[in-house]
Design a protein around this motif. Structure first.
Motif, PDB file in Angstrom:
ATOM      1  N   GLY A  78      65.274  70.002  25.148  1.00 26.78           N
ATOM      2  CA  GLY A  78      65.031  70.522  26.493  1.00 26.78           C
ATOM      3  C   GLY A  78      65.487  71.960  26.637  1.00 26.78           C
ATOM      4  N   ARG A  79      66.651  72.262  26.059  1.00 24.88           N
ATOM      5  CA  ARG A  79      67.177  73.628  26.115  1.00 24.88           C
ATOM      6  C   ARG A  79      66.242  74.589  25.379  1.00 24.88           C
ATOM      7  N   LEU A  80      65.760  74.173  24.215  1.00 26.75           N
ATOM      8  CA  LEU A  80      64.857  75.028  23.443  1.00 26.75           C
ATOM      9  C   LEU A  80      63.518  75.227  24.158  1.00 26.75           C
ATOM     10  N   LYS A  81      63.033  74.198  24.835  1.00 22.95           N
ATOM     11  CA  LYS A  81      61.790  74.340  25.602  1.00 22.95           C
ATOM     12  C   LYS A  81      61.956  75.348  26.733  1.00 22.95           C
ATOM     13  N   ARG A  82      63.124  75.319  27.399  1.00 23.67           N
ATOM     14  CA  ARG A  82      63.370  76.291  28.469  1.00 23.67           C
ATOM     15  C   ARG A  82      63.446  77.705  27.903  1.00 23.67           C
ATOM     16  N   LEU A  83      64.097  77.875  26.745  1.00 21.83           N
ATOM     17  CA  LEU A  83      64.173  79.194  26.111  1.00 21.83           C
ATOM     18  C   LEU A  83      62.783  79.708  25.747  1.00 21.83           C
ATOM     19  N   LEU A  84      61.946  78.830  25.208  1.00 20.52           N
ATOM     20  CA  LEU A  84      60.589  79.225  24.848  1.00 20.52           C
ATOM     21  C   LEU A  84      59.789  79.625  26.082  1.00 20.52           C
ATOM     22  N   ALA A  85      59.924  78.869  27.153  1.00 22.77           N
ATOM     23  CA  ALA A  85      59.208  79.203  28.390  1.00 22.77           C
ATOM     24  C   ALA A  85      59.661  80.551  28.923  1.00 22.77           C
ATOM     25  N   ASP A  86      60.967  80.828  28.885  1.00 23.40           N
ATOM     26  CA  ASP A  86      61.469  82.129  29.338  1.00 23.40           C
ATOM     27  C   ASP A  86      60.933  83.266  28.471  1.00 23.40           C
ATOM     28  N   ALA A  87      60.915  83.057  27.155  1.00 24.31           N
ATOM     29  CA  ALA A  87      60.415  84.089  26.249  1.00 24.31           C
ATOM     30  C   ALA A  87      58.922  84.347  26.484  1.00 24.31           C
ATOM     31  N   MET A  88      58.163  83.290  26.712  1.00 24.17           N
ATOM     32  CA  MET A  88      56.736  83.453  26.974  1.00 24.17           C
ATOM     33  C   MET A  88      56.500  84.189  28.295  1.00 24.17           C
ATOM     34  N   LEU A  89      57.327  83.903  29.289  1.00 23.19           N
ATOM     35  CA  LEU A  89      57.216  84.594  30.571  1.00 23.19           C
ATOM     36  C   LEU A  89      57.535  86.081  30.410  1.00 23.19           C
ATOM     37  N   ASP A  90      58.602  86.383  29.665  1.00 22.70           N
ATOM     38  CA  ASP A  90      58.948  87.784  29.402  1.00 22.70           C
ATOM     39  C   ASP A  90      57.809  88.494  28.667  1.00 22.70           C
ATOM     40  N   ASN A  91      57.240  87.830  27.685  1.00 19.92           N
ATOM     41  CA  ASN A  91      56.144  88.401  26.907  1.00 19.92           C
ATOM     42  C   ASN A  91      54.941  88.704  27.800  1.00 19.92           C
ATOM     43  N   THR A  92      54.602  87.770  28.660  1.00 17.92           N
ATOM     44  CA  THR A  92      53.474  87.968  29.577  1.00 17.92           C
ATOM     45  C   THR A  92      53.732  89.133  30.521  1.00 17.92           C
ATOM     46  N   THR A  93      54.957  89.221  31.029  1.00 17.53           N
ATOM     47  CA  THR A  93      55.319  90.310  31.935  1.00 17.53           C
ATOM     48  C   THR A  93      55.200  91.657  31.235  1.00 17.53           C
ATOM     49  N   LEU A  94      55.703  91.744  30.016  1.00 18.87           N
ATOM     50  CA  LEU A  94      55.620  92.997  29.263  1.00 18.87           C
ATOM     51  C   LEU A  94      54.170  93.382  28.980  1.00 18.87           C
ATOM     52  N   LYS A  95      53.329  92.413  28.654  1.00 16.86           N
ATOM     53  CA  LYS A  95      51.919  92.708  28.421  1.00 16.86           C
ATOM     54  C   LYS A  95      51.258  93.257  29.680  1.00 16.86           C
ATOM     55  N   GLU A  96      51.589  92.688  30.827  1.00 13.93           N
ATOM     56  CA  GLU A  96      51.020  93.174  32.088  1.00 13.93           C
ATOM     57  C   GLU A  96      51.469  94.597  32.385  1.00 13.93           C
ATOM     58  N   ILE A  97      52.715  94.917  32.083  1.00 12.74           N
ATOM     59  CA  ILE A  97      53.226  96.275  32.309  1.00 12.74           C
ATOM     60  C   ILE A  97      52.503  97.263  31.408  1.00 12.74           C
ATOM     61  N   VAL A  98      52.332  96.915  30.149  1.00  8.64           N
ATOM     62  CA  VAL A  98      51.648  97.803  29.206  1.00  8.64           C
ATOM     63  C   VAL A  98      50.198  98.013  29.629  1.00  8.64           C
ATOM     64  N   GLU A  99      49.517  96.941  30.034  1.00  8.62           N
ATOM     65  CA  GLU A  99      48.130  97.074  30.492  1.00  8.62           C
ATOM     66  C   GLU A  99      48.039  98.002  31.692  1.00  8.62           C
ATOM     67  N   GLU A 100      48.972  97.898  32.610  1.00  8.87           N
ATOM     68  CA  GLU A 100      48.977  98.729  33.811  1.00  8.87           C
ATOM     69  C   GLU A 100      49.163 100.200  33.445  1.00  8.87           C
ATOM     70  N   LYS A 101      50.060 100.480  32.494  1.00 12.03           N
ATOM     71  CA  LYS A 101      50.281 101.868  32.078  1.00 12.03           C
ATOM     72  C   LYS A 101      49.050 102.424  31.374  1.00 12.03           C
ATOM     73  N   TRP A 102      48.392 101.644  30.538  1.00 14.81           N
ATOM     74  CA  TRP A 102      47.219 102.112  29.822  1.00 14.81           C
ATOM     75  C   TRP A 102      46.048 102.327  30.762  1.00 14.81           C
ATOM     76  N   ARG A 103      45.984 101.594  31.819  1.00 14.15           N
ATOM     77  CA  ARG A 103      44.888 101.708  32.775  1.00 14.15           C
ATOM     78  C   ARG A 103      44.940 103.048  33.504  1.00 14.15           C
ATOM     79  N   HIS A 104      46.119 103.620  33.690  1.00 13.31           N
ATOM     80  CA  HIS A 104      46.271 104.872  34.436  1.00 13.31           C
ATOM     81  C   HIS A 104      46.220 106.121  33.563  1.00 13.31           C
ATOM     82  N   LEU A 105      46.074 105.986  32.258  1.00 14.30           N
ATOM     83  CA  LEU A 105      45.950 107.157  31.391  1.00 14.30           C
ATOM     84  C   LEU A 105      44.547 107.727  31.497  1.00 14.30           C
TER      85      LEU A 105
END
Length: 106
Positions: free
Chosen positions: A64-91
């Protein structure tokens, strides 16, 4: 999931009482459980020893602990991808940066 009022060790002890020859109805009355609960426990804990039940519980907790860690990491990854996409869109697309006045610098 609702926690049982019985510990796994107690459940295994009740199941061992049945193996010792006591009737299911007597055990259920003695411990205040239903027949359905007894047979559900028998399905889940039948044949387990106390040490195996403890090990199983620790493995379930760790899983259960490892599943929560994986979910947090996936959420962080998704957030970072959205930030990068937003920056590339404004170039600018022509490779030049524009200044604040709207004029394109060479």
């Amino acid at each position: 999931m609702k926690r049982s009022r019985f510990l796994e060790e107690q459940i295994i002890g009740i199941l061992k009482e049945r193996k010792a020859g006591q009737k299911v109805a007597d055990l259920c009355r003695k411990h205040g459980i239903s027949d359905a609960t007894f047979y559900k426990w028998k399905t889940r804990y039948g044949g387990l020893e106390v040490s195996e039940a403890k090990r199983r519980r620790t493995l379930e907790d760790e899983n259960g602990r490892l599943k929560r860690l994986l979910a947090d990491a996936m959420l962080d990854n998704t957030t970072l991808k959205e930030i990068v996409e937003e920056k590339w869109r404004h170039l600018p697309t022509n490779g030049r940066r524009s200044d604040t006045s709207g004029k394109v610098s060479p």
